[in-house]
Scaffold this motif. Sequence first.
Motif, PDB file in Angstrom:
ATOM      1  N   VAL A 435       0.785  -1.583  -0.042  1.00 24.07           N
ATOM      2  CA  VAL A 435      -0.146   0.216  -0.323  1.00 24.07           C
ATOM      3  C   VAL A 435       0.704   1.023   0.154  1.00 24.07           C
ATOM      4  O   VAL A 435       2.244   1.534   0.959  1.00 24.07           O
ATOM      5  CB  VAL A 435      -0.796   0.158   1.132  1.00 24.07           C
ATOM      6  CG1 VAL A 435      -1.670   1.344   1.575  1.00 24.07           C
ATOM      7  CG2 VAL A 435      -1.351  -1.522   1.184  1.00 24.07           C
ATOM      8  N   ALA A 438      -3.023   6.088   1.509  1.00 25.58           N
ATOM      9  CA  ALA A 438      -5.109   6.065   1.429  1.00 25.58           C
ATOM     10  C   ALA A 438      -5.650   6.746   2.470  1.00 25.58           C
ATOM     11  O   ALA A 438      -4.141   7.956   3.007  1.00 25.58           O
ATOM     12  CB  ALA A 438      -4.522   4.638   2.499  1.00 25.58           C
ATOM     13  N   TRP A 440      -9.303   8.344   4.436  1.00 23.26           N
ATOM     14  CA  TRP A 440     -10.948   8.003   5.200  1.00 23.26           C
ATOM     15  C   TRP A 440     -11.310   8.703   4.652  1.00 23.26           C
ATOM     16  O   TRP A 440     -11.841   9.880   4.186  1.00 23.26           O
ATOM     17  CB  TRP A 440     -10.594   8.695   6.163  1.00 23.26           C
ATOM     18  CG  TRP A 440      -9.388   8.062   7.979  1.00 23.26           C
ATOM     19  CD1 TRP A 440      -8.170   8.370   7.809  1.00 23.26           C
ATOM     20  CD2 TRP A 440      -9.373   6.775   8.520  1.00 23.26           C
ATOM     21  NE1 TRP A 440      -7.296   7.807   8.690  1.00 23.26           N
ATOM     22  CE2 TRP A 440      -8.421   6.331   9.562  1.00 23.26           C
ATOM     23  CE3 TRP A 440     -10.698   5.895   8.755  1.00 23.26           C
ATOM     24  CZ2 TRP A 440      -8.296   5.397  10.165  1.00 23.26           C
ATOM     25  CZ3 TRP A 440     -10.694   5.192   9.638  1.00 23.26           C
ATOM     26  CH2 TRP A 440      -9.156   4.732  10.163  1.00 23.26           C
ATOM     27  N   ILE A 518     -11.989   2.959   4.536  1.00 21.87           N
ATOM     28  CA  ILE A 518     -10.231   3.219   3.999  1.00 21.87           C
ATOM     29  C   ILE A 518      -9.837   3.117   3.117  1.00 21.87           C
ATOM     30  O   ILE A 518     -10.331   2.148   2.002  1.00 21.87           O
ATOM     31  CB  ILE A 518      -9.199   2.632   5.426  1.00 21.87           C
ATOM     32  CG1 ILE A 518      -9.472   2.999   6.264  1.00 21.87           C
ATOM     33  CG2 ILE A 518      -8.119   3.004   4.834  1.00 21.87           C
ATOM     34  CD1 ILE A 518      -9.289   2.109   7.402  1.00 21.87           C
ATOM     35  N   ILE A 519     -10.156   4.064   1.990  1.00 24.35           N
ATOM     36  CA  ILE A 519      -9.355   3.961   0.977  1.00 24.35           C
ATOM     37  C   ILE A 519      -7.638   3.905   0.857  1.00 24.35           C
ATOM     38  O   ILE A 519      -7.561   5.106   0.584  1.00 24.35           O
ATOM     39  CB  ILE A 519      -9.973   4.876  -0.221  1.00 24.35           C
ATOM     40  CG1 ILE A 519     -12.149   5.163   0.218  1.00 24.35           C
ATOM     41  CG2 ILE A 519      -9.171   5.064  -1.569  1.00 24.35           C
ATOM     42  CD1 ILE A 519     -12.501   3.947  -0.637  1.00 24.35           C
ATOM     43  N   ALA A 520      -7.669   2.743   0.394  1.00 25.87           N
ATOM     44  CA  ALA A 520      -6.081   2.776   0.019  1.00 25.87           C
ATOM     45  C   ALA A 520      -5.461   1.985  -1.665  1.00 25.87           C
ATOM     46  O   ALA A 520      -6.632   1.358  -2.043  1.00 25.87           O
ATOM     47  CB  ALA A 520      -5.299   1.215   1.117  1.00 25.87           C
ATOM     48  N   THR A 522      -2.208  -0.159  -3.741  1.00 23.29           N
ATOM     49  CA  THR A 522      -1.297  -0.456  -3.752  1.00 23.29           C
ATOM     50  C   THR A 522      -0.687  -0.012  -4.907  1.00 23.29           C
ATOM     51  O   THR A 522      -0.971   0.385  -6.127  1.00 23.29           O
ATOM     52  CB  THR A 522      -1.127  -2.097  -4.098  1.00 23.29           C
ATOM     53  OG1 THR A 522      -1.969  -2.582  -4.903  1.00 23.29           O
ATOM     54  CG2 THR A 522      -2.837  -2.320  -3.110  1.00 23.29           C
ATOM     55  N   SER A 541     -12.656  -3.729  -3.813  1.00 21.68           N
ATOM     56  CA  SER A 541     -11.178  -4.417  -4.692  1.00 21.68           C
ATOM     57  C   SER A 541     -10.828  -4.211  -6.450  1.00 21.68           C
ATOM     58  O   SER A 541     -12.224  -5.495  -6.639  1.00 21.68           O
ATOM     59  CB  SER A 541     -10.995  -5.355  -3.912  1.00 21.68           C
ATOM     60  OG  SER A 541      -9.146  -5.429  -4.390  1.00 21.68           O
ATOM     61  N   THR A 579     -16.716   5.572  -2.764  1.00 20.24           N
ATOM     62  CA  THR A 579     -16.239   4.940  -1.754  1.00 20.24           C
ATOM     63  C   THR A 579     -17.192   3.645  -1.617  1.00 20.24           C
ATOM     64  O   THR A 579     -16.617   3.709  -0.536  1.00 20.24           O
ATOM     65  CB  THR A 579     -15.909   6.235  -0.649  1.00 20.24           C
ATOM     66  OG1 THR A 579     -17.369   6.925  -0.730  1.00 20.24           O
ATOM     67  CG2 THR A 579     -15.259   7.417  -1.404  1.00 20.24           C
ATOM     68  N   PHE A 928       0.245   1.783   7.625  1.00 20.84           N
ATOM     69  CA  PHE A 928       0.155   1.027   6.862  1.00 20.84           C
ATOM     70  C   PHE A 928       1.500   0.681   5.460  1.00 20.84           C
ATOM     71  O   PHE A 928       2.099   1.350   6.387  1.00 20.84           O
ATOM     72  CB  PHE A 928      -0.662   1.431   5.217  1.00 20.84           C
ATOM     73  CG  PHE A 928      -0.598   2.446   4.680  1.00 20.84           C
ATOM     74  CD1 PHE A 928       0.121   2.905   3.349  1.00 20.84           C
ATOM     75  CD2 PHE A 928      -1.983   3.517   5.476  1.00 20.84           C
ATOM     76  CE1 PHE A 928       0.231   4.483   2.841  1.00 20.84           C
ATOM     77  CE2 PHE A 928      -1.231   4.370   5.185  1.00 20.84           C
ATOM     78  CZ  PHE A 928      -0.579   5.350   3.994  1.00 20.84           C
ATOM     79  N   MET A 933      -1.171  -4.593   7.055  1.00 23.76           N
ATOM     80  CA  MET A 933      -1.585  -3.331   7.586  1.00 23.76           C
ATOM     81  C   MET A 933      -2.640  -3.029   8.659  1.00 23.76           C
ATOM     82  O   MET A 933      -2.483  -4.682   9.239  1.00 23.76           O
ATOM     83  CB  MET A 933      -3.439  -3.040   6.516  1.00 23.76           C
ATOM     84  CG  MET A 933      -2.555  -2.546   4.960  1.00 23.76           C
ATOM     85  SD  MET A 933      -4.639  -3.152   4.047  1.00 23.76           S
ATOM     86  CE  MET A 933      -5.281  -4.217   3.666  1.00 23.76           C
TER      87      MET A 933
END
Length: 985
Positions: A435, A438, A440, A518-520, A522, A541, A579, A928, A933
């Motif tokens: 990741v 990220a 919120w 939580i938007i993450a 990679t 995902s 989101t 992260f 995580m």
Amino acid sequence: MRTLALFLRLFPLCLLPTLTLAVYADEAYHTDYHHALLGVPQSPTTFFHRPSAASKASLLYTLSERLVLGAVNPKDGTLVWRQRLVDSGRNVTSQGFLSAGDGENVVVSAVDGLVRAWDAAEGRLVWEWSGQGRAKALEVVEMEGVGKDVLVIHEEESHVGVARRLSASAGDVKWEFRDESGDVPFGVASSPSSVYYLSMHSALLKGFKIRVIALSPVTGEETGQNTLSSESDVSSEDSILFVGANSAAPLLVWTDKTIKVLKINVLGSKHITTVNVVNDGADEIEKIIVHAPRTIKAQPHFLVHYQTAKSHWAEVYHIDLSAGSIAKAYNLPRIRGRGAFSTSTEYANVFFTRNTEDEVSLVASVSHGILGRWPVQPQSYLANHKGISHAVSEVVSKGENMYAVRSAATLTTGDWELIRNGEPVWFRTEGLTGVVAAAWAELPKEAQGLAQDLAVEGHQNVFAAYEHRVRRHARDLQHLPAWLQSLPTRVMASFSGAQPPLQEQELDRDGFGFRKIIIAATEHGRLVALDAGRQGYPIWSFQAMEIPRGQTWDVHEIEIHERIATIKGAGGQYLSVDTLTGNVLQVQPGGTVESLGTSITVQDESGGKLIIPIDANGSPGDISVQNVPKGTTIVTQGQDGTVRGWTKAMNAKIQMAWEFVPMSGERVLGAKRRPAHDPVASLGKVLGDRNVLYKYLNPNLLLITTVGAATSTMGVYLLDSISGDVLYTTTHFGVDPSRPITSIISENWFAYSLFCDPITLEVQDGKSSMPLPKGHQLIVSELFESPFPNDRGSLGSASNYSALHPAASENGGVAETPHVNSQAFVIPSPISHMSITSTLQGITPRSLLCVLPSLHSLIAIPRQILDPRRPVGRDPTAAEMEEGLFKYNPVLEFDPKWFLNHKREVLGLEQVITSPTLLESTSLVFAFGDVDMFGTKVAPIGGFDMLGKGFNKLQLIGTVVALAIGTGVLGPMVRKKQIDGRWKA
């Protein structure tokens, strides 16, 4: 009355069991969650293995692409143990190898010059051997008269290849063979009587010839060699498809660039078998994978897997050991979609397992007859068209013609799923490693629709509003049966703490604000949404960007606005998604403008958002600035490290207001500003004698750190980002730039960590000093308007204030720089990243969150511990004790209560983000990095505004009911006594 008196005496004793139960267990592992990951499994280094000869059950071992070695329990997918073989998984260039011998209680790994043996059951380091060069091959082999040992190939400088045989029990070198011909080593293999060292010899015109050197397994001496004519096919190591090791007939398989011909050689012979690749489909073959048993007792059979974009098939070949010939035994038919084959052995029997999105099938190597076929169940991730990359399988015979197969399939998403006879058993989100960014995101409120309805009714006349309300109430009645049906479950859950299954919960905000998304993103281009209120459960995902192999997704920022998340990448790349659902709203690829670095969002005069492009050199792009409010300031950092401030003047373009250039020989390490959410609850700090020290509160503070590699110095500069004036600066000497250096700024204080020479702190009287030993240090500084209580400094009598010229006041040009108190602490471990807790109003004292890479931990240091006003060299006064200050100690030991991860090991943490909740006492934390995580809730001074787990709801209800019954019983008696008393009076 005697009975009542006896009851009152015994009643406190009845409460003793309840008081004992009030000592509740720690909230560890309940309020936090940890995604303990390994990384995407690699096909050559993933296998089932029994951890000891006496063990009947196998563990699943893998060395991931992030070079994390681990063992997973195949029953439930839990992590048994793991070891990280490199310091960081970012930009891994080293190749890792993993091997285990049948019946051995160790697994052996090789990365670069390190060869290590690990206890297969517990993950303890058994032995370690260190050498030079890069590891090119590793095998745990069994040979006649020799036993089981480790063969490893290293490539040292000038393409010197070295083959070594190490003891499997102790790691001692039994023999060594050096090849100084300049050929490139690439593999090692063994038969029952020989060891084969393989290298590529550059041909005269183009390509490479393959040189095979036979070595004595006892002495390591060369017993023979031959060169295979492969220069027309082999152009690099990628042309080599398979090197068979530790088998009765070790194989060497390669192909040409066009994948039209397959060449096979049984090591030890000069004969090369040529196989023409037959492709009846329209799609070109993407890759060829060879599967063969790696045990010396197995039959000499192997499978060749052909994969195209839309289909796959396989061919099975048999080797005649006496004649040294290879013949095709049978074909496995072409099937649409991607598939994976894996090899399993049981004594001499060889089995091939085929995994597709629809079914799992099993065949024996001797015949094409299907031994078992199991459809993949719909609840499997593989069945949901995730696509399969590769798999490993274990076959167990349940009797005559009855078999059980469990396969660990690695999906194209990088995730890992185990399927047993078509039934999904567990799923690991290994594709979520790496990741890079990220943020919120808030969940929608349940009462949002009600608020809109009330707003509509408030803007209507009385009759229309009444009619609207009646219709709303009638509409709400349809939810009454479901609400009544769920009422008993909700009541019982409130007492037991049980929660409904994750899949059945709707995405609604809870009453405390603990549940957020939580938007993450990679580095592989995946985008994921995690539910922080449900143990980090993945909501959705998907593959957001296609990232070429060997590259990473350069994400600069994730910006959240209501239900839209905007991911900003390099070269003007951005992606907007919903989101809650993950639906892509807008995509702009990067690289459309070569000089474009990133973009920044500012608020225009109408309250909307305006995107300003930023060039790679840190300059704002040419855009219309009519809607940019006057005085808007932008701070950028160019590729050369220079920090610049840009401002919008009256009816003018955005122009440079100031520039910060580091000293000669130094470079800018980082520029930090105050967090976007950094509320201030008090303008001053109340002292023990009720006086006030006023805080220096400037929302435009910018903390810049610089390092000089040649001079071993570090500079700390506190700037006003509007004017560019330097408000405070200090320099540290003897700094090691290779060690972690990080900083943070918040409210009226800042902190940074580094490794440097001893420094001297002046005691408050200015006469004595206290030296600190060299090591990792944490320096904390606090800013005040004046060193004197109840004094506002030069701004106290000022009638106005200019952010453009904060260093020049009205009274004679006296500098308005803050008064700075600083203290340094020696810490036992380096800090790689800092963050702070965040609460809604800023009333709760903040805690400093620190990532400790050497301890694989995340700690929260209370702000009170780091107060720079702690008395030095003396005990605190009564007023200071009332304020909460205590004697300064230069050595700061990390209290075990500060460790948020408790006894867990969190690998590869790099960043920490926080978010406030609706409770002032609590802050949400999410950490992260390139592997794990971790998320939790932090209450720096305790949860003062909510009931803890120790609160006994049943006792409360029982007390209320008992009081009600007592009141009902004693009420008539009291009234009768009062009436009788009046009559007697």
